[in-house]
Enzyme design. Structure first.
Site, PDB file in Angstrom:
ATOM      1  CG  HIS A   1      -2.153   0.841   1.084  1.00  0.00           C
ATOM      2  ND1 HIS A   1      -2.263   1.874   0.176  1.00  0.00           N
ATOM      3  CD2 HIS A   1      -3.326   0.827   1.765  1.00  0.00           C
ATOM      4  CE1 HIS A   1      -3.445   2.452   0.306  1.00  0.00           C
ATOM      5  NE2 HIS A   1      -4.114   1.832   1.255  1.00  0.00           N
TER       6      HIS A   1
ATOM      7  CG  ASP B   1     -14.054 -12.133 -18.299  1.00  0.00           C
ATOM      8  OD1 ASP B   1     -13.328 -13.139 -18.161  1.00  0.00           O
ATOM      9  OD2 ASP B   1     -14.998 -12.077 -19.115  1.00  0.00           O
TER      10      ASP B   1
END
Length: 451
Positions: free
Chosen positions: A168, A394
């Site tokens: 992060h 996807d």
């Protein structure tokens, strides 16, 4: 709790089969970029974990894994920072460094063939995710000697789990999902990604800041524990996590309720502002705070369009700042939702380039590594965003069944927002709360939008 025990037994059956590394397909030479004021405060947070759960593909698992690794090597040519490490220059300024001889991204391949997709899409808890996502309780500071991205592909009984741990200190949610959508794009056959990342962080803030941190033990004490932020607390209250799913019609009702009595000259409250005050009210009720107790609402806001000059959406790094709103619990609950929504709206609207610059200068004059408790007393802190198109990820065999945050960076009052699986304006609200408060929240029909 019998179900939890079963889940515990099932999740312990995760077997790591292989551990390899993936690097950019072609040599890139040495690349480096200093971390900026927007990045540095997160060094003592944990790696940011995401879990994507897909149905099907288990029969072709080995082929799919090779395809995913292949695509990862390609997409890392653009997102090379994720294949590097943290470093420091001669002045002690933190930077991201990529060199061709570095290890790259660590990729674990695992199997948990007793575990079904349905076991992981339940709305309760994250305990069962711990063996599906790498780097549980690993601090971002450890990126000095660990990969900045770790990925685990786990074969399930009827699908595949993809657990990702991102450092992060080098990227925020916008950059995370930009990377994930680009990776999916190349796996679906694209020869190049549609939106290359913008890597020059110094365009957003070019301040060289030395921090005397080199080992994880240099991080604040709380960040070394699973505490919810209060290091003075002798007893850590058990936390629970749960996803509350709000349909499109429920979101519309929440929004129209917040906008029912507009004051003169005010602008309508957004979906985010309306939902935020709805959650803030409900959590405050569930905590049973005294009227005089303060409660803080915190949002980690994207500043790409707020800084001057504005940065492109494709800016790769952290370009977020925490925006705080505070009031007394009695005032919040004694007023209609527009009271809280107006405070949130005002705080967000006021957070312009001048405020961002002033906040940065203040931090640079006295650098403070963020602690979880910095989100504020009795806080509700919102991360992630329903604008992130997480269900469009996807890789070539369909969209995910579920997208969740892992167990890292959770504390009492942490909220993650995701778009609902059904699309439209539906939103999933993932909340971490002290267990007794969560029990009350689950029975709050006003919050649940149930008659």
């Amino acid at each position: 709790m019998a179900g939890d025990q079963v889940a515990e037994e099932k999740k312990s059956s995760v077997k790591i089969l292989t551990t390899t590394n993936v690097k950019p397909k072609k040599p890139l030479g040495k690349r480096e970029c200093q971390l900026t004021t927007f990045d540095l405060p997160y060094l003592a947070f944990y790696y940011n974990q995401k879990l994507l759960i897909y149905k099907g593909g288990e029969a072709d698992f080995e082929d799919i894994v090779e395809k995913l690794k292949d695509g990862l090597g390609l997409v890392l040519e653009d997102f090379h920072q994720l294949a590097g490490n943290l470093g420091k220059d001669e002045d002690g300024v933190f930077k991201v460094v990529y060199e061709d001889d570095m290890d790259g991204v660590v990729v674990l391949v695992a199997a948990a063939e007793e575990l079904a997709v349905e076991d992981l899409t339940a709305e309760e808890g994250t305990t069962k995710f711990k063996e599906l996502i790498p780097y549980y309780r690993v601090l971002n500071l450890e990126g000095l000697h660990r990969p900045l991205l770790a990925v685990q592909f786990t074969k399930l009984k009827n699908g595949l789990a993809m657990g990702c741990a991102f450092n992060h200190a080098i990227l925020d949610g916008t950059s995370t999902w930009h990377f994930m959508s680009s990776w999916a794009e190349v796996c679906r056959g694209s020869i190049s990604i549609s939106v290359p990342p913008f890597h020059d962080r110094t365009k957003a803030r070019n301040t060289r800041l030395k921090l005397n941190m080199s080992q994880p033990s240099d991080a604040p004490e709380h960040a070394m524990s699973a505490a919810n932020g209060d290091v003075s607390a002798k007893v850590e209250l058990p936390l629970r996590e749960k996803v509350f799913k709000f349909s499109e019609s429920a979101i519309d009702q929440i929004k129209s309720k917040a906008n029912a009595y507009p004051s003169e000259g005010s602008k309508p409250f957004s979906t985010f502002q309306s939902l935020s005050t709805h959650v803030w009210h409900a959590v405050t009720r569930a905590r049973q705070l005294k009227p005089e107790d303060y409660t803080v609402f915190t949002v980690f806001a994207d500043c790409r369009k707020r800084v001057d000059p504005p940065m492109p959406e494709s800016y790769f790094g952290n370009l977020i700042q925490a925006i705080f709103t505070v009031t007394a619990a009695g005032l919040l609950l004694g007023n209609p939702p527009e009271y809280g929504a107006a405070m949130i709206q005002k705080a967000i609207d006021m957070h312009d380039s001048k405020v961002i610059d002033a906040r940065n200068k203040e931090w640079e004059s006295n650098p403070k590594i963020f602690q979880f408790k910095d989100a504020g007393v009795n806080c509700v802190a919102v991360g992630s965003s329903p604008r992130f198109k997480v269900y469009d990820i996807d890789f070539g065999w369909g969209e995910p069944e579920s997208v969740r945050s892992g167990s890292n960076n959770r504390f009492d009052g942490m909220v993650y927002l995701y778009p609902g699986k059904n699309g439209g304006r539906s939103i999933d609200v993932e909340i971490t709360l002290e267990a007794n408060a969560m029990e009350r929240l689950e029975k709050d029909n006003e919050f649940l939008m149930e008659v």
